[in-house]
Design an enzyme around this catalytic site. Structure first.
Site, PDB file in Angstrom:
ATOM      1  N   HIS A  44      55.294 -47.882  10.827  1.00  0.00           N
ATOM      2  CA  HIS A  44      55.979 -46.651  11.242  1.00  0.00           C
ATOM      3  C   HIS A  44      56.539 -46.802  12.656  1.00  0.00           C
ATOM      4  O   HIS A  44      57.620 -46.284  12.967  1.00  0.00           O
ATOM      5  CB  HIS A  44      55.014 -45.462  11.188  1.00  0.00           C
ATOM      6  CG  HIS A  44      54.730 -44.996   9.785  1.00  0.00           C
ATOM      7  ND1 HIS A  44      53.719 -44.127   9.477  1.00  0.00           N
ATOM      8  CD2 HIS A  44      55.334 -45.286   8.609  1.00  0.00           C
ATOM      9  CE1 HIS A  44      53.710 -43.893   8.162  1.00  0.00           C
ATOM     10  NE2 HIS A  44      54.677 -44.600   7.627  1.00  0.00           N
ATOM     11  N   HIS A  50      50.717 -49.598   8.069  1.00  0.00           N
ATOM     12  CA  HIS A  50      51.655 -48.489   8.295  1.00  0.00           C
ATOM     13  C   HIS A  50      51.715 -48.035   9.754  1.00  0.00           C
ATOM     14  O   HIS A  50      52.745 -47.517  10.183  1.00  0.00           O
ATOM     15  CB  HIS A  50      51.309 -47.304   7.388  1.00  0.00           C
ATOM     16  CG  HIS A  50      51.718 -47.503   5.954  1.00  0.00           C
ATOM     17  ND1 HIS A  50      51.275 -48.561   5.196  1.00  0.00           N
ATOM     18  CD2 HIS A  50      52.538 -46.785   5.143  1.00  0.00           C
ATOM     19  CE1 HIS A  50      51.807 -48.475   3.978  1.00  0.00           C
ATOM     20  NE2 HIS A  50      52.569 -47.415   3.919  1.00  0.00           N
ATOM     21  N   LYS A  93      51.815 -36.753  -1.275  1.00  0.00           N
ATOM     22  CA  LYS A  93      52.277 -36.674   0.115  1.00  0.00           C
ATOM     23  C   LYS A  93      53.780 -36.425   0.100  1.00  0.00           C
ATOM     24  O   LYS A  93      54.528 -37.173  -0.533  1.00  0.00           O
ATOM     25  CB  LYS A  93      51.987 -37.963   0.874  1.00  0.00           C
ATOM     26  CG  LYS A  93      50.567 -38.042   1.394  1.00  0.00           C
ATOM     27  CD  LYS A  93      50.418 -39.197   2.366  1.00  0.00           C
ATOM     28  CE  LYS A  93      48.996 -39.323   2.855  1.00  0.00           C
ATOM     29  NZ  LYS A  93      48.823 -40.500   3.712  1.00  0.00           N
ATOM     30  N   ASN A 104      47.119 -46.814   4.203  1.00  0.00           N
ATOM     31  CA  ASN A 104      48.019 -46.996   5.349  1.00  0.00           C
ATOM     32  C   ASN A 104      47.911 -48.378   5.962  1.00  0.00           C
ATOM     33  O   ASN A 104      48.334 -48.571   7.105  1.00  0.00           O
ATOM     34  CB  ASN A 104      47.717 -45.944   6.419  1.00  0.00           C
ATOM     35  CG  ASN A 104      48.414 -44.645   6.110  1.00  0.00           C
ATOM     36  OD1 ASN A 104      49.557 -44.640   5.705  1.00  0.00           O
ATOM     37  ND2 ASN A 104      47.707 -43.554   6.273  1.00  0.00           N
ATOM     38  N   GLU A 119      54.153 -52.677  -0.844  1.00  0.00           N
ATOM     39  CA  GLU A 119      53.120 -51.678  -1.173  1.00  0.00           C
ATOM     40  C   GLU A 119      52.247 -52.175  -2.341  1.00  0.00           C
ATOM     41  O   GLU A 119      51.060 -51.858  -2.415  1.00  0.00           O
ATOM     42  CB  GLU A 119      53.759 -50.324  -1.516  1.00  0.00           C
ATOM     43  CG  GLU A 119      54.679 -49.744  -0.434  1.00  0.00           C
ATOM     44  CD  GLU A 119      53.955 -49.029   0.711  1.00  0.00           C
ATOM     45  OE1 GLU A 119      52.737 -49.238   0.876  1.00  0.00           O
ATOM     46  OE2 GLU A 119      54.632 -48.276   1.449  1.00  0.00           O
ATOM     47  N   GLU A 148      43.121 -37.021   2.591  1.00  0.00           N
ATOM     48  CA  GLU A 148      42.927 -38.065   3.595  1.00  0.00           C
ATOM     49  C   GLU A 148      41.957 -37.669   4.704  1.00  0.00           C
ATOM     50  O   GLU A 148      42.291 -37.679   5.891  1.00  0.00           O
ATOM     51  CB  GLU A 148      44.280 -38.491   4.197  1.00  0.00           C
ATOM     52  CG  GLU A 148      44.182 -39.831   4.894  1.00  0.00           C
ATOM     53  CD  GLU A 148      45.538 -40.419   5.266  1.00  0.00           C
ATOM     54  OE1 GLU A 148      46.426 -40.454   4.404  1.00  0.00           O
ATOM     55  OE2 GLU A 148      45.681 -40.848   6.416  1.00  0.00           O
ATOM     56  N   ARG A 188      56.961 -20.461  -1.310  1.00  0.00           N
ATOM     57  CA  ARG A 188      55.561 -20.883  -1.073  1.00  0.00           C
ATOM     58  C   ARG A 188      55.000 -21.774  -2.173  1.00  0.00           C
ATOM     59  O   ARG A 188      53.786 -21.884  -2.340  1.00  0.00           O
ATOM     60  CB  ARG A 188      54.651 -19.669  -0.859  1.00  0.00           C
ATOM     61  CG  ARG A 188      55.101 -18.817   0.306  1.00  0.00           C
ATOM     62  CD  ARG A 188      53.993 -17.887   0.789  1.00  0.00           C
ATOM     63  NE  ARG A 188      54.485 -17.107   1.911  1.00  0.00           N
ATOM     64  CZ  ARG A 188      55.121 -15.934   1.792  1.00  0.00           C
ATOM     65  NH1 ARG A 188      55.304 -15.411   0.604  1.00  0.00           N
ATOM     66  NH2 ARG A 188      55.533 -15.306   2.856  1.00  0.00           N
ATOM     67  N   ARG A 236      41.358 -42.341   1.959  1.00  0.00           N
ATOM     68  CA  ARG A 236      42.787 -42.457   1.654  1.00  0.00           C
ATOM     69  C   ARG A 236      43.566 -43.173   2.769  1.00  0.00           C
ATOM     70  O   ARG A 236      44.618 -43.752   2.521  1.00  0.00           O
ATOM     71  CB  ARG A 236      43.394 -41.065   1.387  1.00  0.00           C
ATOM     72  CG  ARG A 236      44.841 -41.159   0.958  1.00  0.00           C
ATOM     73  CD  ARG A 236      45.369 -39.888   0.338  1.00  0.00           C
ATOM     74  NE  ARG A 236      46.775 -40.059   0.003  1.00  0.00           N
ATOM     75  CZ  ARG A 236      47.490 -39.223  -0.723  1.00  0.00           C
ATOM     76  NH1 ARG A 236      46.915 -38.133  -1.205  1.00  0.00           N
ATOM     77  NH2 ARG A 236      48.762 -39.461  -0.988  1.00  0.00           N
ATOM     78  N   LYS A 250      45.948 -46.420  -6.652  1.00  0.00           N
ATOM     79  CA  LYS A 250      46.303 -45.252  -5.832  1.00  0.00           C
ATOM     80  C   LYS A 250      45.631 -43.992  -6.374  1.00  0.00           C
ATOM     81  O   LYS A 250      45.091 -43.187  -5.614  1.00  0.00           O
ATOM     82  CB  LYS A 250      47.819 -45.066  -5.760  1.00  0.00           C
ATOM     83  CG  LYS A 250      48.164 -43.838  -4.936  1.00  0.00           C
ATOM     84  CD  LYS A 250      49.378 -43.953  -4.091  1.00  0.00           C
ATOM     85  CE  LYS A 250      49.486 -42.739  -3.165  1.00  0.00           C
ATOM     86  NZ  LYS A 250      50.718 -42.713  -2.399  1.00  0.00           N
ATOM     87  N   HIS A 309      61.438 -49.186   4.739  1.00  0.00           N
ATOM     88  CA  HIS A 309      60.033 -48.824   4.908  1.00  0.00           C
ATOM     89  C   HIS A 309      59.117 -49.984   4.472  1.00  0.00           C
ATOM     90  O   HIS A 309      58.204 -50.378   5.207  1.00  0.00           O
ATOM     91  CB  HIS A 309      59.724 -47.564   4.096  1.00  0.00           C
ATOM     92  CG  HIS A 309      58.278 -47.176   4.094  1.00  0.00           C
ATOM     93  ND1 HIS A 309      57.650 -46.663   5.215  1.00  0.00           N
ATOM     94  CD2 HIS A 309      57.328 -47.257   3.130  1.00  0.00           C
ATOM     95  CE1 HIS A 309      56.371 -46.430   4.919  1.00  0.00           C
ATOM     96  NE2 HIS A 309      56.156 -46.775   3.672  1.00  0.00           N
TER      97      HIS A 309
END
Ligand code: NAD
Ligand code: GLY
Length: 365
Positions: free
Chosen positions: A249, A245, A140, A242, A182, A234, A118, A238, A224, A262
């Site tokens: 994606h 993205h 992330k 993206n 990026e 987010e 955990r 935030r 960032k 990517h």
């Protein structure tokens, strides 16, 4: 060396940026609370940098797990190997996972750290430009699902990020360019002076001039970190990170993970977002040209793949973490240097962008 701090209260952490940092046990060791450490790396990065990384762990009970290299291995199945290695060694709750590699390793090791017992300690040693400017910062973590990129994951912050810019010397040119996508993103969404600096110094970055790289990484991480501090999970702001993205994606998932890098998919996605912004009148034609010109100079693709027709593209875009109640949300530019999150895009305009930006007859960038 430059040091930035991601200010998150008692979870605040430093980002160290500069050459020679993989030898700096004095920077790393204060962030390892216990005695058990597992380094997570891959079969490309480990032969290059594992020895240096492990030398910083002298005196601790440490080991390494080496995963196969590639976006297509960013899966729950491969992640299990990290849990196997931790359990075989009987590592407990006070152990530390160290990610040594690019964004794939960082995302996977971070997710493993979030899940194992955990939650155990986590450190990022990013070795690609993309990981040093983006994925190692902000917490992330996760893996891909065959139906959607990064769909399984957790927010889980590292205890420190140590970005040794010397590691970029072994990075293939194509990967360096992917990282620049990026970097350019930060200029486009919130930092016009940085965008102008990039326009003036892009070739220095392509030539890997050390001072230029450190500056670009520092400015990227500063941008960032400011966004992450304002909106860690987010709920709004935030999502600006993206830019490109949702399109990107879709390209990565639609083409099969790993075919497009990517950063390449993000670059094509940024061009589509800029094209759409121009169609809405939010970006002037000369600003659109600046975006396309900079991506092109960075040796990045500015077209989406011919293989993805509108229907397939739109279907893939609907599997996006920004979709709310079935409604697509996109990050666009209004104007250059300022990102906005919008739901107000007419389908006809979106289709016009998809049609205009498709590579005629092309496949891999
Ligand atoms: P990557 O991790 O696949 O690394 C790219 C390639 O470079 C790999 O083959 C790797 O083995 C190799 N490599 C790494 N360091 C090297 C070095 N120093 N010298 C030689 N080769 C080296 O890809 P990436 O571009 O670093 O990261 C992309 C991933 O990051 C994607 O999965 C993406 O979803 C994720 N990402 C996450 C975030 C986040 O906020 N968590 C942000 C952006 C991207
Ligand atoms: N790379 C997007 C984010 O960290 O939010």
């Amino acid at each position: 060396m430059q040091t930035l701090v991601v200010e998150l209260g008692d979870r605040s952490y430093p980002i160290y940026i500069g050459p020679g940092l993989l030898g700096r046990a004095d920077l790393l060791r204060p962030h390892i609370p216990g005695r058990q450490v597992l380094v997570v790396s891959n079969e490309t990065v480990a032969p290059l940098y594992l020895e240096q990384a492990e030398a910083m762990l002298a005196g601790l009970q440490h080991g390494a797990v080496i995963l196969p290299d590639g976006e297509r291995y960013k899966t729950l199945e491969v992640l299990n190997r990290v849990f196997d290695a931790l359990l075989e060694r009987r590592f407990g709750r006070n152990c530390t996972l160290i990610a040594l590699g690019g964004g794939v390793i960082g995302d996977m090791a971070g997710f493993a750290a979030a899940c194992y017992q955990r939650g155990v300690h986590f450190i990022q040693l990013p070795t690609t430009l993309l990981a040093q400017v983006d994925s190692s910062v902000g917490g992330k973590t996760g893996v891909n699902h065959p139906l959607g990129k990064n769909m399984i994951g957790a927010f889980y912050q590292p205890r420190c990020v140590l970005a040794d810019t010397d590691t970029l010397n072994t990075l293939p040119d194509r990967e360096l360019s992917a990282g620049l996508a990026e970097v350019i993103k930060y200029g486009l969404i919130r930092d016009l002076p940085f965008l102008e600096w990039l326009e003036a110094h892009l070739e220095d970055l392509l030539e890997r001039q050390p001072a230029a790289l450190v500056y670009a990484i520092e400015q990227s991480c500063r941008n960032k970190a400011e966004i992450v501090v304002a909106d860690e999970r987010e709920s709004g702001l935030r999502a600006l990170l993206n830019l490109g993205h949702t399109f990107g994606h879709a390209i990565e998932t639609g083409m099969g993970y790993g075919l497009w890098l990517h950063g390449e998919a993000v670059a094509a996605g940024i061009r589509l977002a800029a094209d759409l912004s121009a169609r809405l009148g939010w970006l002037q034609p000369d600003e659109l040209e600046r975006v396309v010109g900079l991506l092109h100079r960075a040796r990045l693709p500015v077209h989406s793949p011919a293989e993805l027709d509108d229907e397939e593209f739109l279907k893939l875009m609907a599997v996006d973490k920004k979709v709310q109640d079935g409604r697509l949300r996109l990050v666009l530019l209004q104007p250059l240097g300022h990102g906005v999150i919008t739901e107000q895009v007419e389908p006809v305009l979106l289709r016009a962008t998809l049609d205009a930006c498709r590579q005629p007859g092309g496949a891999i960038p």
